[in-house]
Design a protein around this motif. Structure first.
Motif, PDB file in Angstrom:
ATOM      1  N   SER B  58      37.493  -4.757  -6.816  1.00  0.00           N
ATOM      2  CA  SER B  58      36.069  -4.541  -7.356  1.00  0.00           C
ATOM      3  C   SER B  58      35.956  -5.909  -8.163  1.00  0.00           C
ATOM      4  O   SER B  58      36.560  -6.335  -9.107  1.00  0.00           O
ATOM      5  CB  SER B  58      35.972  -3.386  -8.344  1.00  0.00           C
ATOM      6  OG  SER B  58      35.983  -2.231  -7.534  1.00  0.00           O
ATOM      7  N   PHE B  60      32.090  -8.298  -9.737  1.00  0.00           N
ATOM      8  CA  PHE B  60      30.665  -8.111 -10.093  1.00  0.00           C
ATOM      9  C   PHE B  60      29.961  -9.360  -9.946  1.00  0.00           C
ATOM     10  O   PHE B  60      30.446 -10.260 -10.147  1.00  0.00           O
ATOM     11  CB  PHE B  60      30.608  -7.474 -11.431  1.00  0.00           C
ATOM     12  CG  PHE B  60      30.729  -6.027 -11.602  1.00  0.00           C
ATOM     13  CD1 PHE B  60      30.031  -5.040 -11.491  1.00  0.00           C
ATOM     14  CD2 PHE B  60      32.104  -5.666 -12.076  1.00  0.00           C
ATOM     15  CE1 PHE B  60      30.347  -3.749 -11.596  1.00  0.00           C
ATOM     16  CE2 PHE B  60      32.249  -4.221 -11.844  1.00  0.00           C
ATOM     17  CZ  PHE B  60      31.285  -3.139 -11.777  1.00  0.00           C
ATOM     18  N   PHE B  63      27.994 -11.838 -15.003  1.00  0.00           N
ATOM     19  CA  PHE B  63      28.801 -11.479 -16.205  1.00  0.00           C
ATOM     20  C   PHE B  63      28.102 -10.370 -16.775  1.00  0.00           C
ATOM     21  O   PHE B  63      28.958  -9.675 -17.272  1.00  0.00           O
ATOM     22  CB  PHE B  63      28.776 -12.835 -17.126  1.00  0.00           C
ATOM     23  CG  PHE B  63      29.424 -12.502 -18.502  1.00  0.00           C
ATOM     24  CD1 PHE B  63      30.650 -12.643 -18.577  1.00  0.00           C
ATOM     25  CD2 PHE B  63      28.496 -12.412 -19.465  1.00  0.00           C
ATOM     26  CE1 PHE B  63      31.243 -12.402 -19.829  1.00  0.00           C
ATOM     27  CE2 PHE B  63      29.129 -12.000 -20.866  1.00  0.00           C
ATOM     28  CZ  PHE B  63      30.351 -12.071 -21.069  1.00  0.00           C
ATOM     29  N   ASP B  64      26.900 -10.380 -17.022  1.00  0.00           N
ATOM     30  CA  ASP B  64      26.172  -9.353 -17.609  1.00  0.00           C
ATOM     31  C   ASP B  64      26.427  -7.842 -16.895  1.00  0.00           C
ATOM     32  O   ASP B  64      26.712  -6.850 -17.519  1.00  0.00           O
ATOM     33  CB  ASP B  64      24.749  -9.521 -17.558  1.00  0.00           C
ATOM     34  CG  ASP B  64      24.029 -10.633 -18.436  1.00  0.00           C
ATOM     35  OD1 ASP B  64      24.905 -10.971 -19.340  1.00  0.00           O
ATOM     36  OD2 ASP B  64      22.990 -10.813 -18.532  1.00  0.00           O
ATOM     37  N   GLN B  65      26.525  -7.874 -15.503  1.00  0.00           N
ATOM     38  CA  GLN B  65      26.836  -6.656 -14.887  1.00  0.00           C
ATOM     39  C   GLN B  65      28.076  -6.339 -14.899  1.00  0.00           C
ATOM     40  O   GLN B  65      28.353  -4.862 -15.149  1.00  0.00           O
ATOM     41  CB  GLN B  65      26.638  -6.689 -13.403  1.00  0.00           C
ATOM     42  CG  GLN B  65      25.108  -6.860 -13.086  1.00  0.00           C
ATOM     43  CD  GLN B  65      24.840  -7.505 -11.726  1.00  0.00           C
ATOM     44  OE1 GLN B  65      25.557  -8.238 -11.092  1.00  0.00           O
ATOM     45  NE2 GLN B  65      23.724  -7.127 -11.206  1.00  0.00           N
ATOM     46  N   GLN B  67      29.993  -6.852 -17.874  1.00  0.00           N
ATOM     47  CA  GLN B  67      30.169  -6.366 -19.279  1.00  0.00           C
ATOM     48  C   GLN B  67      29.602  -5.032 -19.444  1.00  0.00           C
ATOM     49  O   GLN B  67      29.888  -4.398 -20.057  1.00  0.00           O
ATOM     50  CB  GLN B  67      29.451  -7.626 -20.181  1.00  0.00           C
ATOM     51  CG  GLN B  67      30.101  -7.669 -21.498  1.00  0.00           C
ATOM     52  CD  GLN B  67      29.529  -8.633 -22.397  1.00  0.00           C
ATOM     53  OE1 GLN B  67      28.127  -8.874 -22.208  1.00  0.00           O
ATOM     54  NE2 GLN B  67      29.925  -9.342 -23.091  1.00  0.00           N
ATOM     55  N   HIS B  68      28.409  -4.843 -18.818  1.00  0.00           N
ATOM     56  CA  HIS B  68      27.764  -3.708 -18.583  1.00  0.00           C
ATOM     57  C   HIS B  68      28.678  -2.647 -18.049  1.00  0.00           C
ATOM     58  O   HIS B  68      28.868  -1.442 -18.680  1.00  0.00           O
ATOM     59  CB  HIS B  68      26.682  -3.654 -17.945  1.00  0.00           C
ATOM     60  CG  HIS B  68      25.753  -2.430 -17.710  1.00  0.00           C
ATOM     61  ND1 HIS B  68      25.191  -1.894 -16.716  1.00  0.00           N
ATOM     62  CD2 HIS B  68      25.317  -1.625 -18.749  1.00  0.00           C
ATOM     63  CE1 HIS B  68      24.629  -0.803 -17.008  1.00  0.00           C
ATOM     64  NE2 HIS B  68      24.754  -0.418 -18.020  1.00  0.00           N
ATOM     65  N   ARG B  69      29.483  -3.008 -17.207  1.00  0.00           N
ATOM     66  CA  ARG B  69      30.603  -2.094 -16.515  1.00  0.00           C
ATOM     67  C   ARG B  69      31.606  -1.547 -17.638  1.00  0.00           C
ATOM     68  O   ARG B  69      31.865  -0.441 -17.690  1.00  0.00           O
ATOM     69  CB  ARG B  69      31.047  -2.404 -15.335  1.00  0.00           C
ATOM     70  CG  ARG B  69      32.145  -1.701 -14.495  1.00  0.00           C
ATOM     71  CD  ARG B  69      31.491  -0.450 -14.064  1.00  0.00           C
ATOM     72  NE  ARG B  69      32.273   0.399 -13.220  1.00  0.00           N
ATOM     73  CZ  ARG B  69      32.885   1.444 -13.769  1.00  0.00           C
ATOM     74  NH1 ARG B  69      32.304   1.922 -15.281  1.00  0.00           N
ATOM     75  NH2 ARG B  69      33.683   2.461 -13.507  1.00  0.00           N
ATOM     76  N   GLU B  71      31.141  -1.526 -20.784  1.00  0.00           N
ATOM     77  CA  GLU B  71      30.441  -0.703 -21.698  1.00  0.00           C
ATOM     78  C   GLU B  71      30.630   0.714 -21.381  1.00  0.00           C
ATOM     79  O   GLU B  71      30.529   1.467 -22.133  1.00  0.00           O
ATOM     80  CB  GLU B  71      29.001  -1.369 -22.199  1.00  0.00           C
ATOM     81  CG  GLU B  71      29.460  -2.657 -23.024  1.00  0.00           C
ATOM     82  CD  GLU B  71      28.120  -3.411 -23.190  1.00  0.00           C
ATOM     83  OE1 GLU B  71      27.139  -2.875 -22.678  1.00  0.00           O
ATOM     84  OE2 GLU B  71      28.248  -4.575 -23.844  1.00  0.00           O
ATOM     85  N   ILE B  72      30.151   0.715 -20.087  1.00  0.00           N
ATOM     86  CA  ILE B  72      30.084   2.100 -19.663  1.00  0.00           C
ATOM     87  C   ILE B  72      31.523   3.056 -19.427  1.00  0.00           C
ATOM     88  O   ILE B  72      31.600   4.012 -20.012  1.00  0.00           O
ATOM     89  CB  ILE B  72      29.434   2.143 -18.151  1.00  0.00           C
ATOM     90  CG1 ILE B  72      27.944   1.660 -18.205  1.00  0.00           C
ATOM     91  CG2 ILE B  72      29.650   3.616 -17.461  1.00  0.00           C
ATOM     92  CD1 ILE B  72      27.154   1.675 -16.862  1.00  0.00           C
ATOM     93  N   SER B  73      32.429   2.240 -18.936  1.00  0.00           N
ATOM     94  CA  SER B  73      33.865   2.696 -19.080  1.00  0.00           C
ATOM     95  C   SER B  73      34.976   1.850 -19.731  1.00  0.00           C
ATOM     96  O   SER B  73      35.650   0.859 -19.122  1.00  0.00           O
ATOM     97  CB  SER B  73      34.399   2.828 -17.567  1.00  0.00           C
ATOM     98  OG  SER B  73      33.159   3.683 -16.817  1.00  0.00           O
ATOM     99  N   SER B  98      24.340  -1.929  -9.061  1.00  0.00           N
ATOM    100  CA  SER B  98      24.791  -2.294 -10.304  1.00  0.00           C
ATOM    101  C   SER B  98      25.603  -3.610 -10.329  1.00  0.00           C
ATOM    102  O   SER B  98      26.129  -4.005 -11.465  1.00  0.00           O
ATOM    103  CB  SER B  98      25.879  -1.367 -10.685  1.00  0.00           C
ATOM    104  OG  SER B  98      27.095  -1.167  -9.610  1.00  0.00           O
ATOM    105  N   HIS B 100      27.975  -4.462  -8.264  1.00  0.00           N
ATOM    106  CA  HIS B 100      29.456  -3.985  -7.800  1.00  0.00           C
ATOM    107  C   HIS B 100      29.667  -4.827  -6.502  1.00  0.00           C
ATOM    108  O   HIS B 100      28.817  -4.474  -5.587  1.00  0.00           O
ATOM    109  CB  HIS B 100      29.883  -2.655  -7.899  1.00  0.00           C
ATOM    110  CG  HIS B 100      31.303  -2.294  -7.533  1.00  0.00           C
ATOM    111  ND1 HIS B 100      31.413  -2.160  -5.952  1.00  0.00           N
ATOM    112  CD2 HIS B 100      32.427  -2.421  -8.141  1.00  0.00           C
ATOM    113  CE1 HIS B 100      32.737  -1.958  -6.114  1.00  0.00           C
ATOM    114  NE2 HIS B 100      33.285  -1.963  -7.257  1.00  0.00           N
TER     115      HIS B 100
END
Lengths: 380, 119
Positions: B58, B60, B63-65, B67-69, B71-73, B98, B100
């Motif tokens: 996996s 992304f 970088f933002d996406q 980092q967001h991932r 923060e979600i998990s 997202s 990914h």
């Protein structure tokens, strides 16, 4: 595997969930659906979050979902964790080998922190809070936030970003900002919190600006925030060149609490600052202001002449027939609120007196009046 | 080209091409190690998922996406690392909403030294 103590007395009777949980609609998907809508066998819609998957088990947090809560989640008004923990929660343990789903009643505290989204994390990355400022003070509480506090926080965030981004993007800091500049530092408000007033801003649209330049600018601001927060250190901030150091200091100063009033500290955060939350106090303000004073050398001047040229867009002008300078000329800029006066004097060809500040050879007008006598005044 | 793992027949799909550019990966350590480049198949995760996806890594798009991932998990790792992919690295799927993306590395191209922690 997630370390969670699932007690028999918290067990929900079988019969609520299918195996696997049906995915009614995916809200966030990476390698598989992570946040989605599911439903019980009885048809009740639930919000589901995949908290962990290990050793042949999936742990899924499920919580009641209403059209309103899902709408707020999808619009970025609330975070995933807040949507999950708003009322009550179950955790479903799906045994992948045996094909069964078992559920327990849990609270937020029962679930290890690493297995819930970080507080405030929105569903979509574009809804994340890029930059936030929060006013802290004794008189600032839910239901009694003074209007001046709201104005301060909103202006602090905007002014700080303007100072640092104008420098980083080599934008003309004088005159009216372009629409693109304005879009960059007048960012959309993504979140307002009233308990201790906080404004959270979303990032600008990426197609408007080079993302690396924005991140570099924010990195510079982080340098200033770290320096200002550390009030024990008397090391001077040096950022390479004076212009950059000044931009960092101005951006940081804007985020410090005023010397008087109800705001005693300002907390600055957001993912642009890599999740770190900086606390700036009045001592931080003194530290920044002192360093800024060291850096600045400026002179107050009063000049007499007439406006030979004026640029309405750049808010700049040329003062000609300057007294005491052998009829020479000076170029300068002026704030937008003087535009009408400056234009009148230009079109009426009035002889004027201006006062202003000269810094780094640049004249910035602070006041203008019509001169009623032939002899003007030279710099005092 | 030979892939780093034995992939199911028809994996990746014919329309999945090579890619040149930067991608981001969630990692547990700085510097990243070989464990940060294991597939779900090797980790024995996502048993019910598509076998081809399980054999991918996996990444992304931004970088933002990434980092967001994270923060979600948050349990997925501690850092976001960037990786400069070239056509020699393997085949890379199209990003989802997202951000990914799936990466099927060519043989010998899973090198943790290529990962640089950026956040």
């Amino acid at each position: 595997m997630m370390d969670i103590d699932l007690q028999p007395d918290s067990r929900i009777p079988d019969g609520f969930f299918e195996f696997p949980l049906p995915v009614e609609r995916i809200l966030y998907e990476a390698e598989q659906p992570i946040v989605y809508l599911t439903k019980t066998k009885q048809g009740q819609e639930m919000l589901a979050y995949l908290a962990d998957e290990a050793d042949g088990h999936q742990f899924i947090v499920v919580a009641p979902a209403t059209p309103s809560s899902i709408s707020r989640l999808e619009s970025g008004s609330i975070g995933i964790r807040e949507a999950l923990t708003d009322t009550w929660m179950w955790i479903v343990r799906a045994n992948l080998a045996q094909g069964v789903s078992e559920a327990w009643s849990v609270t937020e505290a029962d679930i290890p922190a690493l297995h819930l989204p970080k507080p405030g994390t929105p569903l979509r990355s574009e809804h994340r809070i890029a930059f936030s400022a929060r006013a802290v003070g004794d008189g600032i509480a839910l239901g009694s936030v003074p209007c001046s506090v709201i104005a301060f926080v909103a202006n602090a965030a905007k002014s700080s970003l303007k100072a640092i981004l104008d420098h980083a993007l080599a934008a003309n800091a004088e005159g009216r900002p372009t629409d693109a500049q304005r879009a960059l530092y007048d960012l959309p408000v993504r979140q307002l919190k009233f308990a201790s007033f906080e404004v959270g801003l979303a990032a600008p649209k990426q197609d408007l600006f080079p993302n690396d330049a924005v991140l570099q600018a924010v990195g510079d601001l982080r340098t200033g925030l770290e320096w200002a927060e550390d009030i024990q250190s008397d090391e001077a901030l040096e950022a390479g060149d004076d212009a950059k150091t000044e931009a960092i200091l101005r951006a940081t100063l804007a985020l410090t609490p005023p010397s008087h009033g109800v705001i005693t500290s300002v907390e600055v955060g957001g993912y642009w600052l890599k999740g770190h939350r900086f606390t700036l106090t009045r001592k931080s303000r003194s530290k920044v202001a002192n360093r800024l004073r060291q850096l600045k050398e400026q002179e107050i001047v009063v000049l007499s002449g007439r406006i030979g040229e004026i640029d309405d867009d750049k808010l700049s002008f040329t003062l000609r027939d300057v007294e005491g300078e052998n009829g020479g000329e000076r170029r300068g800029s002026f704030p937008e609120e003087l535009l009408d006066d400056m234009r009148s004097h230009y079109f009426e060809e009035n002889r004027i007196q201006i006062s202003g500040l000269i810094r780094a050879g640049k004249l910035r007008v602070t006041a203008v009046v019509q001169s009623h006598h032939e002899q003007g005044t030279q710099p005092q | 080209m030979i892939f780093d793992l034995a992939l199911p027949a028809g994996c990746p799909k014919a329309d999945v091409g090579e890619f040149e550019g930067t991608a981001y990966r969630l990692v547990r350590t700085d510097p990243p190690t070989g464990k940060d480049l294991l597939t779900y198949l090797e980790l024995d995760l996502l048993p019910a998922a598509d076998a081809c996806k399980r054999a991918s890594i996996s990444l992304f798009s931004t970088f933002d996406q990434a980092q967001h991932r994270l923060e979600i998990s948050p349990h997925l790792g501690r850092f976001v690392a960037c990786l400069s992919l070239t056509t020699a690295h393997g085949r890379v799927g199209k990003p989802s909403s997202s951000g990914h993306i799936d990466w099927w590395p060519y043989k010998g191209m899973r090198n943790p030294a290529d990962l640089k922690v950026v956040g």
